[in-house]
Design an enzyme around this catalytic site. Structure first.
Site, mmCIF file in Angstrom:
data_model
loop_
_atom_site.group_PDB
_atom_site.id
_atom_site.type_symbol
_atom_site.label_atom_id
_atom_site.label_comp_id
_atom_site.label_asym_id
_atom_site.label_seq_id
_atom_site.Cartn_x
_atom_site.Cartn_y
_atom_site.Cartn_z
ATOM 1 N N PHE A 50 0.802 -1.227 -0.017
ATOM 2 C CA PHE A 50 -0.101 -0.052 0.024
ATOM 3 C C PHE A 50 0.845 1.264 -0.240
ATOM 4 C CE2 PHE A 50 -1.458 -0.565 4.813
ATOM 5 C CZ PHE A 50 0.028 -0.359 5.331
ATOM 6 N N GLU A 51 0.276 2.301 -0.111
ATOM 7 C CA GLU A 51 1.002 3.709 -0.387
ATOM 8 C C GLU A 51 1.556 3.693 -1.476
ATOM 9 O OE1 GLU A 51 0.014 6.056 1.923
ATOM 10 O OE2 GLU A 51 0.047 5.328 3.714
ATOM 11 N N GLY A 52 1.120 2.964 -2.759
ATOM 12 C CA GLY A 52 1.774 2.906 -3.778
ATOM 13 C C GLY A 52 2.761 1.359 -3.751
#
Ligand SMILES: Cc1cc2nc3c(=O)[nH]c(=O)nc-3n(C[C@H](O)[C@H](O)[C@H](O)COP(=O)(O)OP(=O)(O)OC[C@H]3O[C@@H](n4cnc5c(N)ncnc54)[C@H](O)[C@@H]3O)c2cc1C
Length: 595
Positions: A405-407
């Site tokens: 997550f968060e890219g």
């Protein structure tokens, strides 16, 4: 630390400019007030979170929300929020410090991070005065819990491709929202959500503040996950949801920019979170190794175990050195940008945008360091590491999400190097002229001498690593030009070189700055860490750089690159066995992370 424009560090600048120890912040400089905030976080986890980890992971009804509210009562949700909105107006680096401690809180850490970061900050930084005063004070105290709804079933890494639509109602009073969001953290109980959607047939997203109670919102059951089981993750459906027009966040079409800038912030904060988790896993590892006997010997006395303990420490130390260095640079930039304009929120976010390179680097390096640390924690525990009796398995499972997550780390690696290339192309960073100098140096055949003093030697090595990266960037840019974007393997290799050299430089700067503060005797294991880490980074960069070179270069360019790589990644030999043993011995003696 000075924050005048002249001294201010620009994102990505480390690649082309020498940084002095006086330019960086090191964790040894945290003051009493910051340490007190850290102690409050530790206390909170000890009393409220750790005793009920199984209940949290079982997602007991209302439990996570009540924990967040308790954190709110202690002021932990409002550390970074300005005082006029019921917060404490602390610096970004103080928030990072709190995030480090709370990062050890397993699923609670995820809920906390989501609420205080991506759940609250879009409104704080992009909301108008009316929106801010309506929502932010309640988010700061925990009366409201926030979430961030960007991802959709068909739009993950390609976040701008979402299908959620907003259409203005006939009376012009509402946007009618239709669509579906996926993987939404805190989705089970969040009261306020920043939802990204396209208005009509817009090509880019807009952002809306959506309240849970608005009619037409439904939720799927909780996702069943590999880790962070206590963190709520839901799919959310929006069926003709009437969102008042005054709930549009920022301007029409500004949503994608908001989403990305908030993610830059989330990424660097993830770097702080993983430090807390890593220190926790190291403590578990050393304490177990100091108790467990095999072959009539504590396993902490075995060289193979000392290697793992030392390596856990080195990677965590490198993450910590890098994360706080970048955080202070960001804080200084925030100060400057905010002082320049009248829109404090947007100006703060502009600063984050400028540090996209460092944020991506911290996200990738931190999450992968933590994966190493928790994996070896399981190994040090042997069968007990695989058991669900201790929390080592939980740390292992919970770590994995950080690379997604968060890219994802793939996207962050690509974004990092893309950002550097763009800054070079726009002339913000003198990448090509510095690369030319490196090529000229190789062509001239002159080999610059390496100073004999300890730090002079290390600094020269780091400068040399930069020369390798600069040469590669120039060579691949010239070879591929516009098609470079399709050469992901090459871009990823270059990104890895940059991430590694930033971490190596941060370690050297920290140890150099620390010595006069703490004395040489205290700093001995830190020199060992710098020795081992720089030596390892040299080898890693050599490998990435060779892989890159042999993937595209022929003739003279290939010869020059080979020569440059050989010259600039050669470092003096280090007795890594003894250095790691000394680091491990300090850890084993203290029986806890003490660096
Ligand atoms: C537990 C959890 C919590 C989450 N919380 C939130 C939240 O609160 N809010 C929210 O909006 N989202 C949230 N997410 C979503 C998360 O951000 C996405 O899962 C993530 O961005 C990846 O998207 P995806 O899952 O669709 O994977 P995909 O984009 O389908 O990627 C699959 C693989 O392909 C790779 N890939 C994709 N595109 C490229 C490319 N161009 N080049 C190279 N490789 C590529 C990826 O790196 C990955 O390895 C959460 C996800 C999880 C699992």
């Amino acid at each position: 630390m000075e924050t005048d424009e002249k001294k201010l560090i620009t994102g990505g600048e480390f690649l082309v400019k020498k940084t002095e120890p006086t330019d960086v912040f090191i964790p040894e400089e945290f003051d009493e007030e910051q340490c007190m905030i850290g102690a409050t976080c530790v206390d909170f986890l000890r009393t409220e979170v750790f005793p009920i980890l199984d209940r949290i992971d079982a997602q007991e009804e209302g439990l996570m929300k009540s924990l967040l509210q308790k954190a709110g009562e202690l002021g932990l949700l409002g550390i970074t929020i300005p005082e006029e909105y019921e917060g404490f107006g602390q610096s970004f680096i103080t928030t990072m410090y709190a995030s480090e401690f709370l990062g050890a809180g397993y699923s609670f850490a995820v809920a906390f991070s989501c609420h205080t970061g991506i759940g609250t900050l879009p409104i704080l930084y992009y909301g108008n005065e009316e929106q801010r005063s309506r929502y932010v004070p309640k988010l700061a105290t925990g009366e409201l819990i926030g979430a961030y709804c960007l991802t959709e079933p068909g739009a993950g890494s390609d976040a701008n491709s979402g299908k959620t639509r907003a259409v203005l109602s006939e009376d012009g009073k509402h946007y009618i929202l239709n669509g579906q969001k996926m993987w939404i953290t805190n989705g089970g109980f969040a009261d306020v959500m920043t939802v990204f959607a396209k208005i009509d047939n817009d090509r880019v997203l807009s952002a809306f503040i959506v309240e849970r109670d608005f009619e037409g919102i439904t939720f799927n059951p909780e996702e069943k996950k590999m880790g962070i089981k206590g963190s709520s993750t839901r799919q959310i459906f929006f069926n003709d949801v009437k969102v008042p027009v005054e709930n549009m966040l920022g301007k029409r079409g500004e949503g994608f920019r908001i989403a990305l800038n908030i993610l830059h912030m989330g990424r660097i904060k993830l770097g702080a979170n993983v430090i807390g988790s890593a220190k926790m896993a190291i403590n578990q590892s050393v304490q177990y190794a100091n108790e467990r006997k095999q072959f009539n010997c504590l396993i902490s006395q075995f060289g193979a175990i000392k290697y793992k303990l030392a390596e856990q420490v080195i990677r965590t130390f490198a993450t910590e050195s890098s994360v706080y260095r970048a955080s202070q640079a960001l804080d200084d930039a925030i100060g400057l940008y905010v002082s320049k304009g009248d829109d404090k929120g947007r100006n703060t976010m502009e600063a984050f945008n400028h540090f996209a390179v460092e944020a991506a680097a911290m996200k990738v390096f931190g999450s992968e360091s933590l994966d190493y640390v928790v994996d070896e924690a399981v190994q040090i525990h042997g069968g007990m590491g695989f058991s669900a009796e201790l929390n080592v398995d939980r740390g292992y499972r919970d770590s994995r999400i950080n690379r997604i997550f968060e890219g994802t780390n793939e996207i962050n690696r690509l974004l990092l190097v893309d950002n550097i290339l763009k800054k070079g192309a726009k002339g913000v960073l003198p990448i090509m002229s510095e690369a030319e100098k490196a090529f000229d140096e190789v062509k001239s055949g002159t080999v610059p001498s390496v100073p004999e003093d300890y730090f002079g030697e290390k600094e020269t090595y780091v400068d040399n690593f930069k020369k390798v990266v600069l040469m590669l960037i120039k060579a691949v840019s010239e070879k591929f030009n516009r098609t470079l974007v399709t050469e992901q393997e090459i871009l990823t290799n270059i990104s890895d070189c940059i991430i590694q050299l930033y971490a190596a430089e941060s370690v050297v700067l920290r140890v150099k700055k620390m010595e006069p503060l703490r004395g040489e005797a205290y700093s001995k294991p830190f020199r060992d860490m710098a020795d081992v880490f720089v030596y390892d980074v040299a080898a890693r960069i050599a490998k990435y750089a060779k892989d890159t070179t042999y993937s595209f270069a022929y003739g003279e360019v290939r010869d020059l690159l080979e020569e440059g790589i050989s010259r600039y990644t050669t470092v003096a030999g280090v007795n890594v066995k003894e250095a790691r043993r000394r680091i491990a011995d300090r850890l084993i003696e203290e029986n806890k992370y003490c660096f």
